[in-house]
Write an enzyme that holds these catalytic residues in place. Sequence first.
Site, PDB file in Angstrom:
ATOM      1  CD  GLU A   9      13.895  46.501 100.218  1.00  0.00           C
ATOM      2  OE1 GLU A   9      14.253  47.679 100.444  1.00  0.00           O
ATOM      3  OE2 GLU A   9      14.668  45.636  99.765  1.00  0.00           O
ATOM      4  CE  LYS A  11      29.981  39.847 111.295  1.00  0.00           C
ATOM      5  NZ  LYS A  11      29.402  39.512 110.012  1.00  0.00           N
ATOM      6  CB  THR A  20      16.288  47.109  95.837  1.00  0.00           C
ATOM      7  OG1 THR A  20      16.475  45.790  95.322  1.00  0.00           O
ATOM      8  CG2 THR A  20      15.093  47.129  96.750  1.00  0.00           C
TER       9      THR A  20
HETATM   10  P1  ADP Z   1      19.634  50.068  98.045  1.00  0.00           P
HETATM   11  O1  ADP Z   1      20.724  51.075  98.281  1.00  0.00           O
HETATM   12  O2  ADP Z   1      19.902  48.711  98.617  1.00  0.00           O
HETATM   13  O3  ADP Z   1      19.078  50.061  96.680  1.00  0.00           O
HETATM   14  P2  ADP Z   1      17.831  51.768  99.457  1.00  0.00           P
HETATM   15  O4  ADP Z   1      18.134  52.920  98.592  1.00  0.00           O
HETATM   16  O5  ADP Z   1      16.463  51.436  99.766  1.00  0.00           O
HETATM   17  O6  ADP Z   1      18.382  50.482  98.859  1.00  0.00           O
HETATM   18  O7  ADP Z   1      18.718  51.883 100.731  1.00  0.00           O
HETATM   19  C1  ADP Z   1      18.351  51.430 101.991  1.00  0.00           C
HETATM   20  C2  ADP Z   1      19.533  51.336 102.877  1.00  0.00           C
HETATM   21  O8  ADP Z   1      20.266  52.558 102.897  1.00  0.00           O
HETATM   22  C3  ADP Z   1      19.193  51.099 104.316  1.00  0.00           C
HETATM   23  O9  ADP Z   1      18.923  49.751 104.566  1.00  0.00           O
HETATM   24  C4  ADP Z   1      20.452  51.579 105.020  1.00  0.00           C
HETATM   25  O10 ADP Z   1      21.482  50.620 104.995  1.00  0.00           O
HETATM   26  C5  ADP Z   1      20.875  52.734 104.158  1.00  0.00           C
HETATM   27  N1  ADP Z   1      20.436  54.001 104.751  1.00  0.00           N
HETATM   28  C6  ADP Z   1      19.350  54.717 104.448  1.00  0.00           C
HETATM   29  N2  ADP Z   1      19.297  55.845 105.178  1.00  0.00           N
HETATM   30  C7  ADP Z   1      20.377  55.825 105.994  1.00  0.00           C
HETATM   31  C8  ADP Z   1      20.886  56.696 107.005  1.00  0.00           C
HETATM   32  N3  ADP Z   1      20.299  57.835 107.326  1.00  0.00           N
HETATM   33  N4  ADP Z   1      22.022  56.319 107.639  1.00  0.00           N
HETATM   34  C9  ADP Z   1      22.648  55.170 107.331  1.00  0.00           C
HETATM   35  N5  ADP Z   1      22.216  54.331 106.394  1.00  0.00           N
HETATM   36  C10 ADP Z   1      21.101  54.634 105.727  1.00  0.00           C
END
Ligand code: ADP
Length: 543
Positions: free
Chosen positions: A330, A440, A185
């Site tokens: 994940e 918040k 990640t």
């Molecule tokens: P990171 O950016 O932490 O490396 P990922 O690429 O796996 O990890 O991103 C996952 C996160 O991206 C999700 O937990 C969510 O917050 C966000 N995400 C993914 N798809 C969407 C979506 N369609 N709308 C809003 N948020 C999204």
Amino acid sequence: MFGLMQEGPLLISSLIEFAALNHGDEEIVSRTVEGPIHRYTYKDCVVRSRQLAKALEKLGVEQSDRIATLAWNGYRHVEIYYGVSGMGAICHTINPRLFPEQIAYIANHAEDKYIFMDLTFVPLIEAIVEHIPKVKGFVIMTDEANMPQTKLSNVICYENFLATADDDYKWPVFDERTASSLCYTSGTTGNPKGALFSNRSTILHSYAACTPDALGLSNMETILPVVPMFHVNAWGIPYAAAMSGAKMVMPGARMDGESLFELMESEQVTLSAGVPTIWMMLLGYMKENNKKFTSMKRTVIGGAAAPRAMIETFEKEYNVNVLHAWGMTEMSPLGTACNLKKKHRDYTIDQKIDLSLKQGRAIFGVDMKIVDGAGKDLPWDGVAFGNLLVRGPWITSGYFKGEGGDTVVDEDNWFDTGDVATIDPDGYMQITDRSKDVIKSGGEWISSIDVENEAVGCPGIAEAAVIAVAHPKWDERPLLVAVKEENASVTKEEVIEHLKGTLAKWQLPDDVIFVDQLPHTATGKILKTKLRGEYKDYKLPTA
Ligand code: ADP
């Protein structure tokens, strides 16, 4: 009593063999780093994947060794996916957009034995080679004629390497739980953490991805994954495309609007997939140059929330259906997809767009629930929002080498996604925010995503981010940081006026700042942690 069905293991090698046998003449088309368009079939791909597996074995690569890639979407990268995982080793896709120190950290943490790289990334590896002493060799993904001068030692030319083996190779049969690929990640907080996928999880995820209520893949589709193969295995498309025999079009290093549009047209692409930032560039190019699609029917938008204005442009101006999807590294990554139900058949286009703002329904295999701060289940009424938890056979049970501790899932296997969401009575989930991005304000929660989505709908605004800034009375209040479209003269007052159309007064940002550009993560999302740092001491006019 057990059933009497056969129990052969679910292995990744079977995907490419299936595609070669059943869709042998279907194409994989790639824009190469070297320049020309490369074109071959699944049948060619299986031959070279077998050759690669055999060559790796001869090199001494063993089961579960990590073989890293630093590469764009292209045919050689596909062969590495199949050759490496197929022989029982682990394909570790490194995101080249990470900082060099992070790349070195990841390569060391993964204990990568060999690194395969596109020509583009040779300088990147040269710069960190002293910090990755355990890597035994570097394979440059090109042919002899294009091999660069390099200070790297133990360099291998990919095409020469492939030529050391023939394709008389029998894929080994092993436990389907054997790890197949590793993806870290992006680590916007703390060290990057490795999600370790297995042969079994990958096959199950591919079945799920192909179903009509997920990506709906078949041989009728020509799919162009803009989402990189170093970003959660291009959302699993290289596997699902093989399972369904879809033609694959790989954009290589060129992901600007013009290059993508040209490739979509020349290869008659019907379906694409990527993050909103990519679509922003493509749509910008199309608008400026008055272009129209002739083959594109659908596009998957995920990785970050798809703004309404973007969905509208695709649907109304270009007649392209948007499939909003959600997931995370994940989760391999697919969790939900926003396909319509029978009951929505008679919806107007605007009603359909309203619905597709949601991230969609769980794909079979993904259990999903929302809970409050005490862990109590919340109702699926489309109003109550809480922490989104998931579990299922392609969802992580822990990070590679125990990074992040032992408490990644609870005793019932629920994994906390870090997202805050609502779920409506039809099962449509909508992300209201990432838990760390929520603002918040005096006991009320303001969704940064809601405000951002409305802001980018304001004429003259190209991109927007909303962050929490400390406030003496309300604890936190929203600050909107926006990028204007080229030559636009939009003002703060106009933006606020636009937002008043849909947002309540207490949800409106206390201030609007215009910047030339916003910081992005290695996966193309707005880097809110950086923005929060930059504006930590910002004094709001209301404070
Ligand atoms: P990171 O950016 O932490 O490396 P990922 O690429 O796996 O990890 O991103 C996952 C996160 O991206 C999700 O937990 C969510 O917050 C966000 N995400 C993914 N798809 C969407 C979506 N369609 N709308 C809003 N948020 C999204």
